[in-house]
Design a protein around this motif. Structure first.
Motif, PDB file in Angstrom:
ATOM      1  N   VAL A  79      -6.021  -8.096  15.724  1.00  0.00           N
ATOM      2  CA  VAL A  79      -5.742  -8.763  14.447  1.00  0.00           C
ATOM      3  C   VAL A  79      -4.896  -7.863  13.549  1.00  0.00           C
ATOM      4  O   VAL A  79      -3.929  -8.312  12.934  1.00  0.00           O
ATOM      5  N   SER A  83      -1.127  -8.854  12.573  1.00  0.00           N
ATOM      6  CA  SER A  83      -0.913  -9.092  11.144  1.00  0.00           C
ATOM      7  C   SER A  83       0.232  -8.232  10.630  1.00  0.00           C
ATOM      8  O   SER A  83       1.074  -8.695   9.854  1.00  0.00           O
ATOM      9  N   ALA A  87       3.710  -9.787   9.373  1.00  0.00           N
ATOM     10  CA  ALA A  87       4.128  -9.451   8.006  1.00  0.00           C
ATOM     11  C   ALA A  87       5.558  -8.929   7.999  1.00  0.00           C
ATOM     12  O   ALA A  87       6.369  -9.316   7.142  1.00  0.00           O
ATOM     13  N   PRO A  97       4.493 -12.438   2.904  1.00  0.00           N
ATOM     14  CA  PRO A  97       3.412 -12.615   3.891  1.00  0.00           C
ATOM     15  C   PRO A  97       2.032 -12.564   3.225  1.00  0.00           C
ATOM     16  O   PRO A  97       1.303 -11.576   3.340  1.00  0.00           O
ATOM     17  N   LEU A  99      -0.992 -14.206   3.627  1.00  0.00           N
ATOM     18  CA  LEU A  99      -2.195 -14.070   4.447  1.00  0.00           C
ATOM     19  C   LEU A  99      -2.210 -12.734   5.189  1.00  0.00           C
ATOM     20  O   LEU A  99      -3.232 -12.047   5.226  1.00  0.00           O
ATOM     21  N   GLU A 100      -1.078 -12.360   5.745  1.00  0.00           N
ATOM     22  CA  GLU A 100      -1.006 -11.102   6.490  1.00  0.00           C
ATOM     23  C   GLU A 100      -1.282  -9.905   5.577  1.00  0.00           C
ATOM     24  O   GLU A 100      -1.985  -8.968   5.971  1.00  0.00           O
ATOM     25  N   LEU A 103      -4.966  -9.838   4.943  1.00  0.00           N
ATOM     26  CA  LEU A 103      -5.673  -9.311   6.110  1.00  0.00           C
ATOM     27  C   LEU A 103      -5.543  -7.790   6.202  1.00  0.00           C
ATOM     28  O   LEU A 103      -6.523  -7.080   6.429  1.00  0.00           O
ATOM     29  N   LEU A 104      -4.338  -7.296   6.018  1.00  0.00           N
ATOM     30  CA  LEU A 104      -4.095  -5.857   6.131  1.00  0.00           C
ATOM     31  C   LEU A 104      -4.797  -5.068   5.020  1.00  0.00           C
ATOM     32  O   LEU A 104      -5.361  -4.001   5.278  1.00  0.00           O
ATOM     33  N   GLY A 140      -8.382 -13.906  10.669  1.00  0.00           N
ATOM     34  CA  GLY A 140      -7.097 -13.512  11.237  1.00  0.00           C
ATOM     35  C   GLY A 140      -6.896 -13.913  12.682  1.00  0.00           C
ATOM     36  O   GLY A 140      -5.775 -14.235  13.092  1.00  0.00           O
ATOM     37  N   LYS A 143      -5.449 -17.339  13.172  1.00  0.00           N
ATOM     38  CA  LYS A 143      -4.102 -17.369  12.603  1.00  0.00           C
ATOM     39  C   LYS A 143      -3.082 -16.786  13.575  1.00  0.00           C
ATOM     40  O   LYS A 143      -2.013 -17.350  13.776  1.00  0.00           O
ATOM     41  N   ILE A 144      -3.416 -15.655  14.180  1.00  0.00           N
ATOM     42  CA  ILE A 144      -2.447 -15.031  15.079  1.00  0.00           C
ATOM     43  C   ILE A 144      -2.389 -15.720  16.435  1.00  0.00           C
ATOM     44  O   ILE A 144      -1.431 -15.537  17.176  1.00  0.00           O
TER      45      ILE A 144
END
Length: 188
Positions: A79, A83, A87, A97, A99-100, A103-104, A140, A143-144
């Motif tokens: 993930v 991500s 991004a 980005p 959501l990315e 997540l990060l 995540g 999503k990925i």
């Protein structure tokens, strides 16, 4: 309460206290990399395990609370890497980005922060610190893995493994489930 006269005294106390929470080379510590690595993982720890023996032939555990990893934990680096990759792709296209980045940031604040604490400062860290990272992996991962048929199959496989893991290590098991596990030759 009058314990600390200023907030700075309280911060000084917290820093002093946390500076004492260090481990030495001989201590058994499960460092952050062992939380997400299926090959070099920390061992399963029984916190409250009740063993029942029937005719000295079979032993099972109707109540067993363990501290352990799950397959979802092992997907943390996947993930994180995807991500980061997604991004960068979005930034190159001139998109934000959202959501990315979320997540990060969450991953960094709730997992990566323990790397310098553990490896450089020798501060005690515990696997349950990783629990705050699990929701972001659960957000995540789909999503990925969206859009591609093979990715969806991988996602279904991880979900099936997670469900199996949950059922196998659920702390309190019904007798019919224990009998089924013993019939299959799986530890119960």
């Amino acid at each position: 309460y009058g314990v600390f006269l200023t907030p700075f005294e309280h911060l000084d106390y917290m820093l002093t206290y946390h500076s004492t929470l260090t481990f030495s080379e001989n201590d058994e510590v499960y460092l952050p990399l062992s939380w997400t690595n299926p090959l070099f993982q920390f061992p399963r720890r029984g916190y409250y395990v009740v063993a029942v023996s029937v005719d000295h032939l079979k032993t099972y555990h109707p109540i067993a609370y363990y501290g352990l990893q799950t397959p979802l934990w092992w997907m943390a680096w996947v993930v994180f890497a995807f991500s980061l990759y997604l991004a960068v792709l979005k930034l190159r296209r001139g998109e934000l980005p959202k959501l990315e980045l979320f997540l990060l940031c969450w991953f960094s604040a709730n997992y990566l922060i323990y790397f310098p604490m553990a490896y450089l400062l020798h501060r005690w860290v515990y696997p349950f610190y990783f629990y705050m990272t699990v929701p972001i992996i659960a957000i995540g991962l789909p999503k990925i893995m969206e859009g591609d048929k093979i990715s969806e199959l991988v996602l279904y496989g991880v979900t099936a493994m997670q469900i199996g893991w949950f059922l196998g290590f659920f702390p309190v098991k019904a007798q019919w489930f224990i009998d089924l596990l013993l019939l299959l030759g799986v530890p119960a």
